[in-house]
Motif scaffolding. Structure first.
Motif, mmCIF file in Angstrom:
data_model
loop_
_atom_site.group_PDB
_atom_site.id
_atom_site.type_symbol
_atom_site.label_atom_id
_atom_site.label_comp_id
_atom_site.label_asym_id
_atom_site.label_seq_id
_atom_site.Cartn_x
_atom_site.Cartn_y
_atom_site.Cartn_z
ATOM 1 N N LEU A 147 45.073 -53.525 -71.218
ATOM 2 C CA LEU A 147 44.459 -54.249 -72.331
ATOM 3 C C LEU A 147 45.513 -55.002 -73.136
ATOM 4 O O LEU A 147 45.294 -56.154 -73.541
ATOM 5 C CB LEU A 147 43.706 -53.275 -73.237
ATOM 6 C CG LEU A 147 42.409 -52.676 -72.672
ATOM 7 C CD1 LEU A 147 41.891 -51.585 -73.582
ATOM 8 C CD2 LEU A 147 41.354 -53.773 -72.491
ATOM 9 N N SER A 172 46.726 -57.991 -71.092
ATOM 10 C CA SER A 172 45.680 -59.021 -70.960
ATOM 11 C C SER A 172 45.571 -59.897 -72.201
ATOM 12 O O SER A 172 45.078 -61.021 -72.125
ATOM 13 C CB SER A 172 44.332 -58.370 -70.671
ATOM 14 O OG SER A 172 43.862 -57.623 -71.787
ATOM 15 N N LYS A 173 46.046 -59.388 -73.364
ATOM 16 C CA LYS A 173 45.976 -60.154 -74.605
ATOM 17 C C LYS A 173 47.173 -61.094 -74.783
ATOM 18 O O LYS A 173 47.180 -61.923 -75.690
ATOM 19 C CB LYS A 173 45.911 -59.203 -75.806
ATOM 20 C CG LYS A 173 44.718 -58.255 -75.813
ATOM 21 C CD LYS A 173 43.398 -58.997 -75.892
ATOM 22 C CE LYS A 173 42.219 -58.021 -75.949
ATOM 23 N NZ LYS A 173 40.921 -58.740 -75.981
ATOM 24 N N LYS A 225 52.356 -62.783 -69.323
ATOM 25 C CA LYS A 225 51.631 -61.712 -68.638
ATOM 26 C C LYS A 225 52.394 -61.198 -67.415
ATOM 27 O O LYS A 225 52.540 -59.993 -67.218
ATOM 28 C CB LYS A 225 50.246 -62.204 -68.216
ATOM 29 C CG LYS A 225 49.228 -62.240 -69.333
ATOM 30 C CD LYS A 225 47.861 -62.637 -68.800
ATOM 31 C CE LYS A 225 46.844 -62.686 -69.936
ATOM 32 N NZ LYS A 225 45.501 -63.082 -69.443
ATOM 33 N N GLU A 274 34.829 -64.830 -69.139
ATOM 34 C CA GLU A 274 34.852 -64.981 -70.595
ATOM 35 C C GLU A 274 33.449 -65.203 -71.157
ATOM 36 O O GLU A 274 33.189 -64.916 -72.320
ATOM 37 C CB GLU A 274 35.757 -66.156 -70.985
ATOM 38 C CG GLU A 274 37.241 -65.859 -70.906
ATOM 39 C CD GLU A 274 37.664 -64.778 -71.886
ATOM 40 O OE1 GLU A 274 37.092 -64.723 -73.000
ATOM 41 O OE2 GLU A 274 38.552 -63.981 -71.543
ATOM 42 N N TYR A 304 32.052 -61.980 -72.500
ATOM 43 C CA TYR A 304 32.573 -61.609 -73.810
ATOM 44 C C TYR A 304 31.994 -62.485 -74.925
ATOM 45 O O TYR A 304 31.727 -62.012 -76.031
ATOM 46 C CB TYR A 304 34.099 -61.709 -73.806
ATOM 47 C CG TYR A 304 34.784 -60.609 -73.040
ATOM 48 C CD1 TYR A 304 34.433 -59.281 -73.229
ATOM 49 C CD2 TYR A 304 35.781 -60.899 -72.123
ATOM 50 C CE1 TYR A 304 35.056 -58.261 -72.527
ATOM 51 C CE2 TYR A 304 36.427 -59.886 -71.413
ATOM 52 C CZ TYR A 304 36.054 -58.565 -71.625
ATOM 53 O OH TYR A 304 36.671 -57.560 -70.924
#
Length: 250
Positions: free
Chosen positions: A49, A52-53, A59, A140, A143
């Motif tokens: 997590l 991923s941010k 990344k 996305e 979300y």
């Protein structure tokens, strides 16, 4: 291992039930299983997590940095930890002289937890890559739709992210469970299975029986018993996770 052997029928298998080393290995495999699976799962999800941010440019770098412990030799890591936690190490001496803490780390109950922390440190980044791959596969649009319905924060994690990657989480949990039955380098180099067999494992006892006491037949019997336990535990975990997968439509 020798042209001269004695056919003992089932004696090696019956002896397993009265061998305290085998009993300790059986119990310890479950003691290792629970914290290793839980901690690897929690840290793997947490690392995934967090990565991923990050911006796309970072990344890959962050994922590699968390993956490096997995590539580190278990032998070299165990040697470093042994130097750090030995009774006469600088760390132990500092604790005795500064705080009066006289702890023989590797000959006490702490040895079991040190081995668990070593394994979790080594494997969490590896499992995080599985989870990260699953998270990256979530559209996305999902979300955004959840956000419109007020599903954010921890609720989004529990209701959207984790349910949508349960097949990946199943793989992580099964792999971590299998790992708990394959521990060898750490207890072999740090504790020898002690104190009082509290850190011994199937792999260590199979090695000792076969190549220290030269009872290859008995070591083979241990290996079969170990395989049976692994099969039963993995089947139970897989059954539970499959029911969870079906709950979320997988």
């Amino acid at each position: 291992m020798s042209p001269d052997y004695n056919f003992v029928r089932f004696r090696n298998f019956t002896e397993l039930f009265t061998d305290e080393k085998v009993s300790a290995a059986f119990v310890n495999s479950i003691r290792y299983l629970i914290p290793i699976v839980v901690l690897c799962f929690v840290l793997g999800v947490g690392i995934a997590l967090m990565v991923s941010k990050l911006p796309s440019a970072l990344k890959g770098f962050a994922a590699v940095m968390f993956f490096i412990p997995y590539l580190t030799s278990g032998v070299s890591t165990s040697v470093m930890v042994k130097y750090l936690f030995s009774y006469n190490s600088a760390f132990s001496t500092f604790l005795r002289e500064s705080f009066g803490l006289n702890i023989n780390w590797l000959q006490s109950e702490w040895a079991f937890y040190i081995i668990i922390l070593m394994i979790v440190w080594k494997m969490s980044g590896y499992y995080a890559l599985f989870v990260l791959s699953g998270i990256e596969s979530i559209s996305e649009d999902v979300y955004e739709a959840a956000k419109l319905d007020g599903c954010t924060g921890i609720k989004k994690l529990l209701s959207i992210t984790l349910p949508m990657i349960t097949p990946t989480l199943t793989s992580v949990i099964v792999l971590a469970a299998g790992l708990s039955f394959q521990i060898f380098s750490e207890p072999f180099l740090l504790t020898g299975g002690g104190p009082m067999l509290s850190t011994t494992t199937w792999q260590l006892e199979i090695y000792n029986a076969s190549f220290v006491r030269f009872r290859s037949g008995y070591g083979a019997a241990m290996a079969i018993a170990n395989a049976v336990q692994i099969f039963v535990v993995i089947q139970a975990i897989t059954w539970i996770m499959n029911r969870l997968n079906k709950k979320y439509g997988w």
